[in-house]
Design an enzyme around this catalytic site. Structure first.
Site, short mmCIF file in Angstrom:
data_model
loop_
_atom_site.label_atom_id
_atom_site.label_comp_id
_atom_site.label_asym_id
_atom_site.label_seq_id
_atom_site.Cartn_x
_atom_site.Cartn_y
_atom_site.Cartn_z
N HIS A 9 1.61 -23.99 21.54
CA HIS A 9 0.72 -24.59 22.52
C HIS A 9 0.92 -23.91 23.88
O HIS A 9 2.04 -23.67 24.29
CB HIS A 9 1.03 -26.09 22.62
CG HIS A 9 0.46 -26.76 23.83
ND1 HIS A 9 1.24 -27.28 24.83
CD2 HIS A 9 -0.82 -26.98 24.19
CE1 HIS A 9 0.47 -27.81 25.76
NE2 HIS A 9 -0.78 -27.64 25.41
N HIS A 85 -1.95 -22.52 33.21
CA HIS A 85 -1.64 -23.90 32.81
C HIS A 85 -1.12 -24.60 34.06
O HIS A 85 0.06 -24.52 34.37
CB HIS A 85 -0.60 -23.93 31.69
CG HIS A 85 -0.42 -25.28 31.08
ND1 HIS A 85 0.76 -25.69 30.51
CD2 HIS A 85 -1.28 -26.33 30.96
CE1 HIS A 85 0.62 -26.94 30.05
NE2 HIS A 85 -0.60 -27.34 30.32
#
Length: 309
Positions: A9, A85
């Site tokens: 992820h 992110h």
């Protein structure tokens, strides 16, 4: 043999740039805090947005065969594209894909899925340049979306890479690109809620193509405030035993309740990769349902990805 792939992820979050601003898509309060207190804000974001610890080639060596690549244009970054992110990465998209290409050259029997998504602030020109680069770099390694490949067909054609491009305007224009891949995630810091969510999704039936079960936890502002000494790694390690127990009980394959790709945070810090790879032996022990199944066909909802060497 149909294989149940392990994925990471936010695969590129190991190299976040604390000198870069918070993404424009983040909540307004966080962006406002970043404007007035950038050093403190970005260090905090880095602690909670870092979900991996090593470069793509090392993740491949661990057994990862699915990469979650969230692409963005960095402010004042020129024409270069990065990953993101919470904040942006130090490594560019081209540098990371070059590294993956070198690894694939050294491992010609391996097949990998790359999921490109988010595309924060990309222009039409950025998309065109990125797709051109992907096609030029990987060439005949790319597995076209019109085909229904098996491991044998991939090997015979020297195909090693499935590229999912989560943009409905761009992907249909290029036969080398696959559509976006659904990613099931619970948006919770509670591992029991994550498991309950994944079980609920499974009960609703499988998507028509690839899909991902995300074991990743998600923090929110109250959680961060109440846990000042924690970070994403500590939160993940605390919950991982329960999440991996659930993973070990899963069954890959096309039947109801079967799973496809499973993604996890900090893939090098646990037995996640070996556990997921071991699940493939459940398929090996299952009698083939048909001659095509015995041949290891790559059905639309059941990818046939190579077993790590």
């Amino acid at each position: 043999m149909t294989v149940f792939p392990a994925g990471s992820h936010d695969s590129m979050s190991f190299c976040l740039d604390v000198s870069s601003p918070v993404l424009g898509s983040e909540p307004g309060l966080l962006r406002l805090t970043d404007r007035f207190f950038p050093c403190c804000t970005r260090r905090c974001v880095n602690r909670w947005a870092t979900t991996q610890q090593s470069v793509l080639s090392h993740q491949c060596d661990l057994g990862i065969r699915f990469f979650d690549l969230r692409i963005a244009r960095k402010p004042k970054g020129g024409r270069k594209l990065f990953f993101a992110h919470g904040i942006y990465t130090l490594i560019t998209v081209k540098e990371a894909l070059d590294e993956l290409s070198v690894w694939l050259d050294a491992h010609p029997k391996e097949v990998v899925i790359v999921c490109c998504s988010h595309f924060e602030s990309l222009t039409d020109e950025d998309h065109a340049d990125l797709v051109k680069f992907i096609i030029s770099l990987f060439g005949r390694k790319l597995c076209p979306s019109q085909e229904t490949p098996s491991m044998r067909s991939c090997w015979s054609r020297s195909q090693q890479l499935v590229v999912s491009y989560d943009n409905q305007q761009v992907a249909p224009q290029h036969p080398e690109l696959w559509d976006g891949i659904p990613y099931w995630y619970a948006d919770s810091s509670d591992p029991e809620k994550v498991i309950a969510y994944l079980e609920e999704q499974k009960s609703r039936g499988r998507p028509a193509g690839f899909y991902v079960c995300g074991l990743n936890l998600t923090e929110d502002a109250p959680y961060v405030f109440l846990h000042p000494l924690q970070d994403m790694r500590k939160m993940t390690m605390k919950a991982l035993s329960l999440l991996l127990h659930w993973t070990g009980e899963q069954r890959p394959g096309p039947e109801g309740g079967g799973v496809n790709v499973v993604c996890c945070d900090f893939v090098g810090d646990s037995r996640f990769c070996s556990l997921v790879i071991g699940l493939n032996y459940k398929l090996a022990a299952r009698p083939p349902a048909s001659s095509s199944d015995a041949a290891g066909c790559f059905h639309s909802n059941r990818p046939d990805i190579s077993h790590p060497a």
